[in-house]
Write a protein that holds these residues in place. Structure first.
Motif, short mmCIF file in Angstrom:
data_model
loop_
_atom_site.label_atom_id
_atom_site.label_comp_id
_atom_site.label_asym_id
_atom_site.label_seq_id
_atom_site.Cartn_x
_atom_site.Cartn_y
_atom_site.Cartn_z
N GLN A 93 0.86 -1.14 0.12
CA GLN A 93 0.07 0.18 -0.12
C GLN A 93 0.94 1.03 0.07
N ILE A 94 2.16 1.14 0.62
CA ILE A 94 3.09 2.28 0.40
C ILE A 94 4.41 1.69 -0.10
N SER A 95 5.29 2.76 -0.50
CA SER A 95 6.71 2.48 -0.94
C SER A 95 7.27 1.99 -0.04
N TYR A 96 8.25 1.21 -0.17
CA TYR A 96 9.18 0.40 0.88
C TYR A 96 10.65 0.85 0.74
N THR A 97 11.10 1.81 -0.50
CA THR A 97 12.34 1.86 -0.89
C THR A 97 13.00 2.79 0.44
N LYS A 98 12.49 3.48 0.96
CA LYS A 98 13.27 4.41 1.95
C LYS A 98 13.30 3.72 3.31
N LEU A 99 12.62 2.57 3.61
CA LEU A 99 12.56 1.97 4.78
C LEU A 99 13.94 1.47 5.58
N GLU A 100 14.66 1.03 4.61
CA GLU A 100 16.18 0.69 5.28
C GLU A 100 17.00 1.66 5.63
N ASP A 101 16.67 3.13 5.36
CA ASP A 101 17.47 4.35 5.72
C ASP A 101 17.02 4.67 7.22
N TYR A 102 15.84 4.55 7.67
CA TYR A 102 15.24 5.22 8.88
C TYR A 102 14.75 4.31 9.81
N ILE A 103 15.06 4.96 11.08
CA ILE A 103 14.16 4.26 12.26
C ILE A 103 13.00 4.84 12.61
N LEU A 104 11.96 4.10 12.56
CA LEU A 104 10.60 4.48 12.87
C LEU A 104 10.16 4.39 14.42
N LEU A 105 9.70 5.39 15.08
CA LEU A 105 9.20 5.35 16.43
C LEU A 105 7.87 6.05 16.75
N GLY A 106 7.23 5.43 17.56
CA GLY A 106 6.12 6.36 17.91
C GLY A 106 4.87 5.24 18.43
N GLU A 107 4.03 5.65 19.38
CA GLU A 107 3.04 4.83 19.74
C GLU A 107 1.76 5.57 19.08
N LEU A 108 1.08 4.53 18.60
CA LEU A 108 -0.28 4.87 17.82
C LEU A 108 -1.35 5.20 18.50
N SER A 109 -2.15 6.36 18.52
CA SER A 109 -3.51 6.46 18.86
C SER A 109 -4.58 5.95 17.76
N GLN A 115 2.11 9.38 19.60
CA GLN A 115 2.11 10.01 21.00
C GLN A 115 3.67 9.96 21.75
N VAL A 116 3.90 10.93 22.43
CA VAL A 116 5.30 11.05 22.74
C VAL A 116 5.72 9.87 23.47
N ILE A 117 7.07 9.47 23.48
CA ILE A 117 7.68 8.39 23.80
C ILE A 117 8.96 8.81 24.75
N LYS A 118 9.38 7.72 25.26
CA LYS A 118 10.62 7.94 26.31
C LYS A 118 11.96 7.42 25.54
N GLY A 119 13.08 7.70 26.01
CA GLY A 119 14.36 7.33 25.70
C GLY A 119 14.80 7.83 24.35
N VAL A 120 14.45 8.83 23.93
CA VAL A 120 14.83 9.10 22.44
C VAL A 120 16.14 9.43 22.19
N LEU A 121 16.79 10.11 23.22
CA LEU A 121 18.22 10.67 22.95
C LEU A 121 19.05 9.43 22.74
N PRO A 122 19.15 8.42 23.51
CA PRO A 122 20.08 7.29 23.24
C PRO A 122 19.70 6.76 22.00
N ILE A 123 18.25 6.47 21.70
CA ILE A 123 17.91 5.94 20.40
C ILE A 123 18.54 6.57 19.22
N LYS A 139 5.97 14.31 16.89
CA LYS A 139 6.70 15.87 16.91
C LYS A 139 7.05 16.25 18.29
N GLN A 140 6.52 15.67 19.35
CA GLN A 140 6.82 16.28 20.56
C GLN A 140 8.09 15.96 21.01
#
Length: 511
Positions: A93-109, A115-123, A139-140
């Motif tokens: 349903q979406i392109s997957y060409t960029k997925l290997e270059d990025y970390i994805l983080l986030g809790e979904l409503s 939603q905001v998460i913890k431990g971002v800086l060491p990640i 964004k937060q």
């Protein structure tokens, strides 16, 4: 179809990159493997609702999600976005060409909001080390993540924005954070200052010595004498944090989820003031899913324990090892984590249960022996790790009414910084950073005293009833006092002042 996305898990104050493999085949089951905890297992329901509420198709097939490495326990809801995007990419349903270059983080409503998460800086630090191009996160958390240079950080409001980014529907601008500008802008922003304190010149002097040498302090005095007020101002005269110290402190607070929304770098030295009902786990860290405790949150700053005898003895005793080693290890059956714990301890207490023992005006109403039993709530080994014992007396009316200007925190800090520079040069070939951390070998090398000084110290120990454990502490404090006066040698006047700062070691103090 098999697709890989990337998330991250935090252990202690370090992160590990997690590869999330999503495979879609014929069938109707949803399988999530790789030691997920309950929160990760529940992500299935959140993802399913988020996709449907954003007019996206949830595949009615067999979906297998593997989180590798499979032998590491995955905790929390941080993986929602990576799993959800993996499902969309695997179902084409979406392109997957960029997925290997990025970390994805986030809790979904349920509506797809991140939603905001913890431990971002060491990640983010680990993502940069692993060679990822960038990171997509709520964004937060954007300003906190953007502290790390050399990696693109994109703050997203919801899942739809993440999809637009991956599909190149519209351009996105990575977040920028000028660490130097922000660091120096906040560096001298203090809410309190020593110039607000009337009188108490002896206590200010004791705090200056403590700050200059990194010494632990205990304040003992009646209610209302200003113990808490003075302790709160101690961080304002400590040397400014270096950028490395600031990043390390921010990292710990990030893991604990103590960084406010839209806040980035911590530039002020922490001041932690836990209540006396705190548990030993909350103080030193740990729990089923280990988290930093108050002593780690006070790293590079001050831990203030008010009403010290009211703390449970077990709670106080667990601090003994961290006070010496400046780190705390939390061990579990499968793993152990280390948290930094390099803090200055400032404790405060009343001299007796009623609070008025040795008060110049009010009479103590405690029964005989009660004062000693009250002081005995603090063990000798813990007291041995506190260099300065300072008796706080009430402020007189004349001092309160006197409006002459007093020294500011900035003026005191300048003297402290000069003394710390002397110590950095002295210990540049060892792991010691300040006088309070001196080992026995360094004590012999740098704290040599004259025959007159030895005579003074022996006389003081005999006459005042000072305990044997006070000897090393007096020498360390005297070395700091000498550094404040830029003196190469420890003079008798320095020893004399150091002796006066060991009140609780006097055997006749409590009568």
């Amino acid at each position: 179809m098999l697709v890989k996305t990337f998330g991250s898990a935090v252990f202690g104050i370090d992160a590990t990159t997690i590869t999330i493999e999503v495979n879609i085949a014929n069938g109707v089951n949803f399988m999530l493997v790789g030691l997920p905890d309950k929160a990760v297992q529940e992500s299935h329901q959140r993802i399913k609702a988020a996709l449907k509420n954003n007019n996206l198709h949830y595949p009615g097939k067999e979906i297998t999600v593997n989180m590798a490495p499979a032998d590491i326990r995955k905790e929390g809801s941080t993986f929602d976005l990576a799993i959800g995007i993996g499902i969309l990419a695997a179902s084409e349903q979406i392109s997957y060409t960029k997925l290997e270059d990025y970390i994805l983080l986030g809790e979904l409503s349920l509506d797809g909001t991140l939603q905001v998460i913890k431990g971002v800086l060491p990640i983010v630090m680990q993502a940069k080390k692993d060679g990822f191009k960038g990171i997509l996160l709520p964004k937060q958390n954007e300003s906190e993540a953007a502290i790390v240079e050399g990696i693109e950080v994109y703050g997203m409001e919801n899942m739809r924005e993440v999809i637009d980014f991956l599909n190149d529907v519209r351009p996105f601008i990575p977040a920028k954070f000028d660490i130097e500008e922000e660091f120096h802008r906040q560096l001298h922003e203090n809410e309190v200052d020593f110039e607000d304190v009337k009188g108490q010149s002896a206590i200010k002097r004791a705090f200056e010595i403590a700050a200059a040498g990194g010494h632990n302090v205990i304040l003992i005095g009646p209610p209302g004498a200003g113990k808490s007020m003075l302790a709160k101002r101690l961080p304002t005269i400590l040397p400014p944090m270096s950028i490395d110290e600031s990043l390390e402190t921010t990292k710990i607070h990030s893991v604990a989820g103590k960084i406010g929304k839209n806040n980035g770098l911590i530039t002020q030295r922490p001041f932690r003031k836990p209540h006396h009902t705190i548990s030993d786990v909350a103080l030193v860290g740990g729990g089923s899913y280990p988290q930093p405790g108050e002593i780690s949150l006070a790293h590079n700053g001050v831990l203030f324990l008010d009403e010290l005898p009211e703390y449970k003895r077990q709670v106080l005793e667990v601090m003994r090892q961290p006070l010496e080693d400046r780190t705390v290890t939390v061990s579990r059956a499968r793993f152990s984590v280390d948290y930094p714990a390099g803090f200055m301890l400032v404790a405060a207490m009343n001299p007796c249960p009623c609070g008025y023992y040795n008060h110049p005006e009010k009479e103590c109403v405690c029964a005989p022996g009660v004062v000693q039993r009250y002081l005995n709530k603090i063990s000798g080994p813990l007291l041995d790790r506190i260099d300065l014992h300072v008796e706080v007396t009430p402020v007189s009316f004349d001092d309160l009414a006197f409006n002459a200007p007093t020294e500011t925190s900035a003026e005191i800090r300048e003297r402290v910084i000069r003394a710390r520079i002397i110590q950095l040069n002295r210990y540049k070939t060892s792991q010691t950073h300040c006088n309070a951390q001196m080992q026995r070998k360094e004590l012999i090398e740098f704290c040599e005293i004259s025959d007159e000084g030895k005579h003074l110290l022996k006389h003081a120990m005999d006459r005042l009833g000072l305990s044997a454990r006070a000897y090393d502490r007096i020498l360390k404090v005297a070395r700091t006092i000498a550094d404040l006066t830029d003196s190469r040698n420890i003079e008798t006047v320095h020893l004399s002042e150091a002796i006066q700062l060991r009140n609780l070691d006097r055997e006749n103090w409590a009568g």
